[in-house]
Design an enzyme around this catalytic site. Sequence first.
Site, PDB file in Angstrom:
ATOM      1  N   ASN A  13       8.998  -2.014 -55.747  1.00 32.90           N
ATOM      2  CA  ASN A  13       7.817  -1.898 -54.889  1.00 32.90           C
ATOM      3  C   ASN A  13       8.298  -1.963 -53.443  1.00 32.90           C
ATOM      4  OD1 ASN A  13       5.432  -2.160 -53.489  1.00 32.90           O
ATOM      5  ND2 ASN A  13       4.997  -4.251 -54.179  1.00 32.90           N
ATOM      6  N   LYS A  15       6.637  -1.511 -50.791  1.00 31.06           N
ATOM      7  CA  LYS A  15       5.592  -1.958 -49.848  1.00 31.06           C
ATOM      8  C   LYS A  15       5.548  -0.994 -48.656  1.00 31.06           C
ATOM      9  CE  LYS A  15       6.506  -6.587 -51.426  1.00 31.06           C
ATOM     10  NZ  LYS A  15       6.173  -7.985 -51.339  1.00 31.06           N
ATOM     11  N   HIS A 100      -2.010  -5.998 -56.816  1.00 25.39           N
ATOM     12  CA  HIS A 100      -0.920  -6.788 -56.218  1.00 25.39           C
ATOM     13  C   HIS A 100      -1.529  -7.889 -55.355  1.00 25.39           C
ATOM     14  CE1 HIS A 100       2.538  -7.857 -53.769  1.00 25.39           C
ATOM     15  NE2 HIS A 100       3.296  -7.281 -54.679  1.00 25.39           N
ATOM     16  N   GLU A 102      -0.830  -8.979 -52.547  1.00 22.79           N
ATOM     17  CA  GLU A 102      -1.039  -8.625 -51.131  1.00 22.79           C
ATOM     18  C   GLU A 102      -2.317  -7.816 -50.962  1.00 22.79           C
ATOM     19  OE1 GLU A 102       2.855  -6.968 -50.484  1.00 22.79           O
ATOM     20  OE2 GLU A 102       3.709  -8.971 -50.693  1.00 22.79           O
ATOM     21  N   GLU A 172       3.240 -12.161 -61.402  1.00 22.43           N
ATOM     22  CA  GLU A 172       3.841 -12.395 -60.091  1.00 22.43           C
ATOM     23  C   GLU A 172       3.210 -13.639 -59.463  1.00 22.43           C
ATOM     24  OE1 GLU A 172       5.692  -8.649 -58.363  1.00 22.43           O
ATOM     25  OE2 GLU A 172       3.634  -8.694 -57.670  1.00 22.43           O
ATOM     26  N   GLY A 178       8.216 -12.725 -52.071  1.00 18.50           N
ATOM     27  CA  GLY A 178       8.776 -12.624 -50.731  1.00 18.50           C
ATOM     28  C   GLY A 178       9.176 -13.960 -50.133  1.00 18.50           C
ATOM     29  N   SER A 218      10.618 -12.626 -55.893  1.00 20.03           N
ATOM     30  CA  SER A 218      11.971 -12.974 -55.459  1.00 20.03           C
ATOM     31  C   SER A 218      13.039 -12.711 -56.520  1.00 20.03           C
ATOM     32  CB  SER A 218      12.023 -14.436 -54.982  1.00 20.03           C
ATOM     33  OG  SER A 218      11.185 -14.605 -53.846  1.00 20.03           O
TER      34      SER A 218
END
Length: 261
Positions: A13, A15, A100, A102, A172, A178, A218
């Site tokens: 991904n 992003k 996701h 985010e 996730e 991240g 991560s």
Amino acid sequence: MSTASRRLIIAGNWKMHTDVVDGASLVAEVVECTASLALAADLVLCPPFTHLAVAATQLSRSSISLGAQNMHQAPEGAYTGEVSARMLLTSGCRYVILGHSERRTYFDETNHSVNEKVKSAIAAGLTPILCVGETLQDREAGRTEQVVDEQVRQGLSDTKPESAEDLVLAYEPVWAIGTGRVATPDQADRVHGHLRTVIADMYDDDFASRIRIQYGGSVKPENAGALMSRPHIDGALVGGASLDASSFEAIVRAGLGFDGG
Ligand code: PEP
């Protein structure tokens, strides 16, 4: 629930990283360095929308699939700035990441809107990669299973993909995305096992034993092998480390058990 052998699925991904020129170089590097691995695992690259057409041409000569990072639920309409499932499909995408964290955090996506997207993706013939995961606060309050349970049941409400290959889940944990703080293989495998029981309850045991559940948060070459060797962990959704072709390659190798890691 029978134990089906599941092929690893490892997705990058990207992003909102790389411009179109750098993105094309990165696709070329990934194709080159994973050439001997792409037959042993399903590999997917999810670059930004602007990169899809070029990437589709580049990937057409490889076994790597293309995915997008989001889509709108409507088939078409006056939704300035959005893209539909069919636009992604006809740009060469096979997969789309949905829900996701985010998107949930910065764009107010809810289990309901994610469900609309999942239904629309499946109807168009795209394979959703449905992301679920708890916040640190949820985990510390002992609510991990409850949160992911709701995200899966609501995100997949009224869906029945034709086969387990037509849906991928990604666990996730939000606190691991991240941050450099990865879930331990035990922590992740426990949640994956729970997700499989939720899927068995929603669909059936055979579907649950076949569906692939990626871990994301991560993932790096150093931790990928231990994570993907666990019985319920069938691959990885990789953010930061997918922006470097050699790291992505090392993650795939570790997942396949080719090197240490
Ligand atoms: C992600 O974006 O889905 C992700 C897991 O990011 P990272 O690997 O950088 O934590």
